[in-house]
Design an enzyme around this catalytic site. Structure first.
Site, mmCIF file in Angstrom:
data_model
loop_
_atom_site.group_PDB
_atom_site.id
_atom_site.type_symbol
_atom_site.label_atom_id
_atom_site.label_comp_id
_atom_site.label_asym_id
_atom_site.label_seq_id
_atom_site.Cartn_x
_atom_site.Cartn_y
_atom_site.Cartn_z
ATOM 1 N N TYR A 10 0.841 -1.207 0.000
ATOM 2 C CA TYR A 10 0.000 0.000 0.000
ATOM 3 C C TYR A 10 0.875 1.256 0.000
ATOM 4 O O TYR A 10 0.625 2.206 -0.750
ATOM 5 C CB TYR A 10 -0.920 -0.021 1.224
ATOM 6 C CG TYR A 10 -1.938 1.101 1.265
ATOM 7 C CD1 TYR A 10 -3.139 1.011 0.552
ATOM 8 C CD2 TYR A 10 -1.721 2.239 2.034
ATOM 9 C CE1 TYR A 10 -4.083 2.039 0.606
ATOM 10 C CE2 TYR A 10 -2.658 3.264 2.095
ATOM 11 C CZ TYR A 10 -3.837 3.157 1.384
ATOM 12 O OH TYR A 10 -4.770 4.173 1.441
ATOM 13 N N LYS A 26 0.873 4.000 -3.034
ATOM 14 C CA LYS A 26 0.459 5.395 -2.863
ATOM 15 C C LYS A 26 1.611 6.357 -3.187
ATOM 16 O O LYS A 26 1.379 7.477 -3.648
ATOM 17 C CB LYS A 26 -0.104 5.619 -1.458
ATOM 18 C CG LYS A 26 -1.426 4.868 -1.212
ATOM 19 C CD LYS A 26 -2.539 5.320 -2.173
ATOM 20 C CE LYS A 26 -3.894 4.725 -1.832
ATOM 21 N NZ LYS A 26 -4.963 5.208 -2.728
HETATM 22 N N1 NAD Z 1 -10.276 5.592 4.843
HETATM 23 C C1 NAD Z 1 -9.059 6.067 5.104
HETATM 24 O O1 NAD Z 1 -8.689 6.251 6.285
HETATM 25 C C2 NAD Z 1 -8.103 6.396 3.967
HETATM 26 C C3 NAD Z 1 -6.884 6.986 4.288
HETATM 27 C C4 NAD Z 1 -5.994 7.290 3.270
HETATM 28 C C5 NAD Z 1 -6.326 7.030 1.958
HETATM 29 N N2 NAD Z 1 -7.514 6.449 1.662
HETATM 30 C C6 NAD Z 1 -7.807 6.190 0.246
HETATM 31 O O2 NAD Z 1 -9.070 6.739 -0.082
HETATM 32 C C7 NAD Z 1 -9.640 6.022 -1.166
HETATM 33 C C8 NAD Z 1 -11.083 5.663 -0.834
HETATM 34 O O3 NAD Z 1 -11.068 4.800 0.271
HETATM 35 P P1 NAD Z 1 -12.272 4.666 1.308
HETATM 36 O O4 NAD Z 1 -11.642 4.662 2.637
HETATM 37 O O5 NAD Z 1 -13.345 5.614 0.988
HETATM 38 O O6 NAD Z 1 -12.685 3.146 1.003
HETATM 39 P P2 NAD Z 1 -14.083 2.390 0.820
HETATM 40 O O7 NAD Z 1 -13.723 0.944 0.834
HETATM 41 O O8 NAD Z 1 -15.100 2.892 1.788
HETATM 42 O O9 NAD Z 1 -14.522 2.815 -0.662
HETATM 43 C C9 NAD Z 1 -13.808 2.421 -1.795
HETATM 44 C C10 NAD Z 1 -14.786 2.078 -2.905
HETATM 45 O O10 NAD Z 1 -14.009 1.733 -4.062
HETATM 46 C C11 NAD Z 1 -14.632 0.632 -4.712
HETATM 47 N N3 NAD Z 1 -13.642 -0.103 -5.483
HETATM 48 C C12 NAD Z 1 -12.652 -0.909 -5.001
HETATM 49 N N4 NAD Z 1 -11.978 -1.451 -6.023
HETATM 50 C C13 NAD Z 1 -12.531 -0.983 -7.173
HETATM 51 C C14 NAD Z 1 -12.276 -1.190 -8.541
HETATM 52 N N5 NAD Z 1 -11.298 -2.026 -8.934
HETATM 53 N N6 NAD Z 1 -13.035 -0.550 -9.467
HETATM 54 C C15 NAD Z 1 -14.031 0.292 -9.067
HETATM 55 N N7 NAD Z 1 -14.331 0.513 -7.776
HETATM 56 C C16 NAD Z 1 -13.594 -0.116 -6.828
HETATM 57 C C17 NAD Z 1 -15.201 -0.192 -3.562
HETATM 58 O O11 NAD Z 1 -16.258 -1.056 -4.009
HETATM 59 C C18 NAD Z 1 -15.677 0.880 -2.586
HETATM 60 O O12 NAD Z 1 -17.047 1.199 -2.775
HETATM 61 C C19 NAD Z 1 -8.715 4.833 -1.418
HETATM 62 O O13 NAD Z 1 -7.867 5.122 -2.512
HETATM 63 C C20 NAD Z 1 -7.909 4.731 -0.135
HETATM 64 O O14 NAD Z 1 -6.653 4.134 -0.341
HETATM 65 C C21 NAD Z 1 -8.412 6.124 2.636
#
Ligand code: NAD
Length: 268
Positions: free
Chosen positions: A173, A177
């Site tokens: 990861y 990133k």
């Molecule tokens: N939640 C956190 O604390 C956090 C922190 C840093 C970065 N992020 C990043 O934020 C972004 C969103 O994450 P989130 O926390 O909202 O996650 P989440 O799991 O709530 O939402 C992610 C969505 O992406 C969809 N998805 C996954 N793989 C896919 C694909 N191959 N094609 C299309 N859709 C797909 C999933 O079905 C899901 O609905 C990610 O890139 C994650 O790495 C999240």
């Protein structure tokens, strides 16, 4: 109560914040949002739709998209079940958007299992890179030629605190990133003169459905130690505020930036 009268937040607490819509900010604009079924993607797609934009809402989950569409009746939303790692699906997303793409929010992403590199399985490495890096690149590759025909477009990629330091996740990861940051900066540099803006957000902890597992005792011990300084997780709306700023015309002078939206975690 005015801000001047608000009591100071307790140490470590997130200041109270209420989303304030900028009605019409995205009127007449078509924005593709991946990961729109959940978490940060859903909050971003929702804000764009409620601010008058046409949203191409992309997710692999039909059920999540159905719920999103039902919650936004009256808004201009086209939901598309599509996997961003699949070239045919990416072509479908671009075709649905049409001749003008004003914005692309690459938000879909997955976590790893906190594994250090010496314990890495090819499966975890490849799965995380496929979604976080290949998927992000494929959508940029497909959307940019459309944006170039109008000479404008704003792309926001989703990095992470794990793009800024080595202690927020496992090797896959973290490396994925960091790759998103490289993709963002290279693309900003290459296409800035053609009128495109390409930025990324680096979220701190956000309350979403993302799954983080611990597949390694060493990884668990090291990452949990670093999480002692973790700020209070915020609602996804707070990230949508940062992402929509970069997507909107208010981001006019911002290109190639990695915006930490983390309550100051990266400054620690
Ligand atoms: N939640 C956190 O604390 C956090 C922190 C840093 C970065 N992020 C990043 O934020 C972004 C969103 O994450 P989130 O926390 O909202 O996650 P989440 O799991 O709530 O939402 C992610 C969505 O992406 C969809 N998805 C996954 N793989 C896919 C694909 N191959 N094609 C299309 N859709 C797909 C999933 O079905 C899901 O609905 C990610 O890139 C994650 O790495 C999240």
């Amino acid at each position: 109560m005015s801000d001047a009268q608000s009591p100071a937040p307790a140490p470590g607490a997130t200041p109270a914040w209420t989303e304030r819509l900028d009605h019409g900010r995205f009127a007449g604009k078509t924005v593709i949002v991946t990961g729109a079924g959940s978490g940060i993607g859903r909050a971003t797609a929702s804000r764009i739709a409620r601010e008058g934009g046409r949203v191409i809402a992309v997710d692999v989950s039909q059920e999540r998209l159905d719920e999103f569409v039902a919650a936004h009746s009256g808004s201009d939303v086209e939901a598309l079940v599509a996997d961003i790692t699949d070239d045919e699906a990416v072509a479908r997303i671009i075709a649905t958007a049409g001749d003008v793409i004003d914005g692309l929010a690459n938000i879909a992403g997955i976590m790893d299992d906190m594994t250090p590199v010496a314990e890495m399985s090819d499966a975890v490495w490849q799965r995380v890179f496929r979604v976080n890096v290949d998927g992000t690149m494929k959508l940029m590759r497909a959307a940019i030629p459309v944006m170039l025909t109008t000479g404008r477009g704003s792309i926001v990629n989703t990095a992470s605190e794990a793009a800024l330091r080595g202690s927020a996740a496992g090797a896959a990861y973290t490396a994925s990133k960091h790759a998103v940051v490289g993709l963002t900066k290279s693309t900003a540099f290459m296409y800035g003169p053609a009128g495109l803006r390409v930025n990324a957000v680096a979220p701190g902890p956000v309350i979403t459905n993302i799954q983080a597992t611990f597949g390694s005792p060493l990884g668990a011990e090291r990452v949990q130690r670093a999480m002692a300084l973790l700020p209070t997780p915020v609602e996804a709306d707070a990230l949508a505020a940062s992402i929509t700023f970069l997507l909107s015309d208010d981001g006019v002078n911002v290109n190639g930036a990695i915006l930490a939206s983390d309550g100051g975690w990266s400054a620690a």
